[in-house]
Scaffold this active site. Structure first.
Site, short mmCIF file in Angstrom:
data_model
loop_
_atom_site.label_atom_id
_atom_site.label_comp_id
_atom_site.label_asym_id
_atom_site.label_seq_id
_atom_site.Cartn_x
_atom_site.Cartn_y
_atom_site.Cartn_z
N CYS A 87 0.84 -1.21 0.00
CA CYS A 87 0.00 0.00 0.00
C CYS A 87 0.87 1.25 0.00
O CYS A 87 0.60 2.21 -0.73
CB CYS A 87 -0.91 0.01 1.23
N ASP A 488 37.26 17.74 15.48
CA ASP A 488 37.80 19.08 15.66
C ASP A 488 38.29 19.15 17.11
O ASP A 488 37.90 18.34 17.95
CB ASP A 488 36.69 20.11 15.41
N ASP A 691 33.05 24.10 11.07
CA ASP A 691 33.40 22.79 10.52
C ASP A 691 32.40 22.28 9.50
O ASP A 691 32.46 21.11 9.11
CB ASP A 691 33.51 21.77 11.68
#
Length: 799
Positions: A87, A488, A691
């Site tokens: 469906c 980082d 970043d």
């Protein structure tokens, strides 16, 4: 067969002149199987037609080349009436061919459709398409609904239907249970018919309606299989009873009735279990109270939450939930934000600080200035992103959808072959038909369609409860293969602000050195100045008055304290003033080697008073996070713009495998790409702002959202608090979730691979097939729900 020509009206942002219209038309004219009918610079609309679903990525790329972008609107619709994955696949196909719908994803597990529209006005066309396909658009509960009302609305009330169907069907099975004891008897044919008929055509009416809708739209679904199978058994029983001169015919009314009753029971159990997959999301939604107290016209009044506006003064009493995102203007309290960020301990908040809606107030009375309401609050955005992730399809699910799309026609073919094979090899028409019915009943694509989305729904919900916001299903699926995590440094592995780590006086004590430095830094906004003042405040130092303060750009500062001129600054400043540093040179070198920076304090007359060391300390949990990642077999790398000494000192302290230092922000993405060169799957962890390019370049971007800014589009996963241990937790959750997906797919596939041939060969009767089919979907959902017991790994836990 010729493909239908599909019209599309798109909205182009910023298109407002004839020159731009010509440029857009030229760019889009190069697309395959697309013809540009017109570009209107007045309203920025573009009309196209194509003989295939529009390739939206190609349209975006063409517009980018022309200097424009596609204006898009995202819409989430609740869908009612779906019975299986077929469906969902059929509705998705219908929606994708609807004018104005650019993209469509329909998920059977949470019964939602996620659409991307070319204009907000196209919502009407999308809803009409849903109705034409035989489904309903389910209204969503708005934010003014009380928690109690929402809970009642979520309680499944349709247990009565399967209960009544079973009540009528079970008596038909009694003769079957007495046969092993040598008692052979049957209910009268008329009684069997009287019991089976209401089950078949009253309680089973939903199967006929759904099957007819599917056929009308040129496809099949599970309800079609059930309707065909049970109708065949019912019709054969009528024929044997009324069409033959046999006083005691063997009838199959019980097969038809029991199959329908079991399927209805299975669907109810499945729906009940699937509701539990959304428990975490509902828990988040329930954090939003229905009403708020605001200060209006000199009095405290209680209003519906929807009536609160930005700027209103909201009053939050002890023990109440914060209704909106606000900034404290009066009061102080401890707030429990655990369901928002996963942080288990209450957080102290005071005047000037921002508090998120949904947080539980402690023992203080707060007055807040409203800064965000409704869907723009932190809670609203979390809910929206979790819904988005639960409705998005993982790459593996697309393969499953393709299998489900052809599943029903294949099963119909197998059923026909089973019938013909049994009849050909000497079986009666009755036995051949029963084999075909068993094939139709046991072959249900529900378990296959539920295998992936239920695991993703539970996984994303559990993640949100632990402060891990998985923003798309692809990130959840891919994260289990991560072999390298790149971090980082500043703000990710370290606190992100300098602190005083050393006070080294020559003559006066540490206290006097700190007092003089703090006096010279009074009023400065430099990060090192704030670190000195914070240390002085922590030690409750008496800061003397300072005069004649003068900044020395790039070198330091000078000023007079009680008439004595002082200098505070770098080694360069001291050298320029001819001040001898040899007395503390070795200690300065040791601090620098550890990644710390040094400031010197001296009198203008040349006397060295001491040095102050500054460092950015690692975050609590950073070392444990690296240890857990290593235990999971993941290599850890730090990519930072800091100097090599500082970076390597942090790397040694945390136990990182590799440190890449002195990298410009623009070059971080290139470093991430280099890590991917040997085929390794790389995750990048950063603050989501500077970043962003590196997060986008990684296979999986993980942003430290800190629970305040969730608009980090470059990352697939956002951590709601700045805890590095959540990185390992997110990757472990992905592994567990993908493991559940594989288990579910295995059981769903093996069930059909074994069950269909057994039914085709006559080893399964329709009742056993119906029971097995009903249990298959429930078992898949139940297996996914085991993820709710997941706990984040620690350095000492077993993986």
């Amino acid at each position: 067969m010729t493909s239908a020509v599909l019209p599309h009206t798109l909205q182009v942002a910023g298109l407002d002149d004839a020159t731009g219209a010509a440029r857009v038309e030229q760019a889009l004219a190069g697309l395959e199987r697309v013809r540009v009918l017109g570009v209107n610079p007045v309203d920025g609309s573009v009309t196209l037609e194509s003989d295939a679903p529009l390739d939206l990525s190609a349209v975006r790329a063409a517009l980018d080349r022309a200097g424009y972008r596609l204006a898009e609107t995202e819409l989430m619709l609740g869908i009612g009436g779906m019975s299986c994955a077929s469906c969902a696949a059929r509705l998705e196909k219908v929606l994708r061919r609807t004018p104005g719908v650019l993209e469509a994803e329909v998920t059977f597990a949470n019964e939602k459709a996620r659409l991307r529209l070319s204009r907000p006005a196209d919502r009407t066309a999308a809803e009409e398409a849903v109705f034409r396909a035989g489904f309903q658009v389910v209204a969503e509960v708005d934010e003014s609904t009380t928690e109690a009302e929402a809970t009642v609305a979520a309680v499944p009330r349709d247990w009565i239907v399967p209960a009544l169907a079973l009540l009528l069907a079970l008596p038909l099975t009694v003769p079957m249970f007495t046969e092993p004891f040598g008692v052979h008897w049957m209910w009268p044919a008329w009684l069997q018919w009287a019991l089976a008929t209401p089950v078949q055509f009253v309680f089973g009416a939903r199967f006929y309606r759904s099957a007819w809708t599917a056929l009308r739209n040129g496809s099949g679904n599970m309800d079609l299989l059930v309707a065909l199978g049970t109708s065949a058994a019912y019709g054969l029983s009528l024929y044997l009873w009324l069409g033959r001169d046999d006083p005691m015919p063997h009838l199959y009314f019980e097969a038809a009735a029991v199959v329908i009753a079991l399927v209805l029971l299975g669907k109810w159990l499945e729906a009940r279990a699937r509701r539990r997959t959304g428990d975490a999301l509902r828990a988040l939604q329930s954090l939003r109270p229905a009403r708020a107290r605001i200060w209006r016209q000199g009095a405290e009044v209680e209003v519906p939450l929807a009536a609160v506006r930005v700027g209103d003064l909201v009053i939050v009493r002890p023990g109440e939930r914060v209704p909106v995102d606000g900034r404290i203007v009066e009061g102080m309290s401890q707030l429990d934000e655990s369901l928002l960020t996963g942080e288990s301990l209450p957080v102290a908040r005071g005047v000037g600080e921002r508090v998120p809606g949904g947080a539980l107030n402690g023992d203080g009375l707060l007055r807040l200035e409203t800064v965000a309401t409704g869907t723009e609050t932190v809670l609203g955005r979390i809910v929206r992103l979790v819904e988005h992730a639960q409705s998005a399809k993982a790459p593996i699910q697309r393969l499953v959808d393709r299998v489900s799309a052809v599943f029903v026609p294949v099963v119909l073919a197998v059923a026909v072959l089973a019938f013909l094979g049994r009849w050909w090899w000497g079986g009666s028409v009755e036995s051949a038909l029963i084999d075909a019915v068993a094939v139709l009943v046991i072959a249900c694509p529900c378990a296959l369609g539920l295998a992936t989305p239920t695991a993703i729904m539970v996984g994303t919900g559990v993640g949100a409860r632990h402060g891990i916001l998985i923003k798309d299903a692809a990130a959840l699926e891919l994260a289990h293969r991560v072999r390298i995590v790149a971090f980082d440094k500043t703000g990710t592995l370290t606190v992100g602000r300098p602190e005083v780590v050393a006070l080294r006086p020559t003559a006066a004590g540490e206290g006097r050195l700190l007092q003089l430095a703090a006096a010279l830094q009074t009023g400065s906004e430099h990060p090192l100045a704030r670190a000195v003042l914070a240390r002085a405040e922590a030690e409750q130092s008496d800061i003397p008055a300072v005069t004649a303060v003068r900044a020395l750009p790039g070198r330091g500062i000078e000023g007079e304290v009680t008439g004595v001129p002082y200098l505070l600054g770098s080694s360069r400043l001291m050298q320029e003033q001819g001040i001898e540093l040899a007395e503390l040179a070795s200690e300065a070198e040791a601090l620098a080697a550890s990644g710390n920076s040094v400031s010197w304090l001296a009198t203008r007359s040349g006397q060295l008073l001491g040095l102050i060391g500054f460092g950015d300390r690692p975050k609590p949990g950073a070392r444990e996070a690296v240890a857990v990642l290593k235990r999971l077999g993941i290599r850890t790398v730090m990519i930072t713009g800091d100097n090599r000494g500082s970076a390597e000192a942090v790397g040694r302290q945390l136990g990182l495998d590799e440190v890449v230092a002195e990298v410009l922000p623009a070059d971080k993405a290139a470093k991430v790409t280099a890590l991917k060169a040997d085929g390794a799957v790389v995750a990048m962890v950063g603050d989501g702002v500077n970043d962003a390019p590196a997060l986008a370049a990684a296979d999986v971007g993980i942003a430290m959202a800190e629970g305040s800014d969730l608009a980090l589009h470059a990352a697939g996963i956002a951590l709601l608090r700045g805890d590095p241990t959540l990185v390992a937790a997110a990757l472990d959750l992905s592994r567990r979730c993908y493991g559940k997906i594989r288990q579910n797919l295995f059981w769903a596939l093996i069930y059909n691979v074994i069950g269909i041939p057994l039914a085709a060969l006559g080893y399964l009767n329709p009742m056993l097939a119906g029971a097995a089919m009903a249990l298959s979907s429930v078992s898949v959902v139940g297996n996914a729900l085991r993820l709710r017991r997941w706990r984040a790994p620690t350095a000492g836990s077993e993986s």
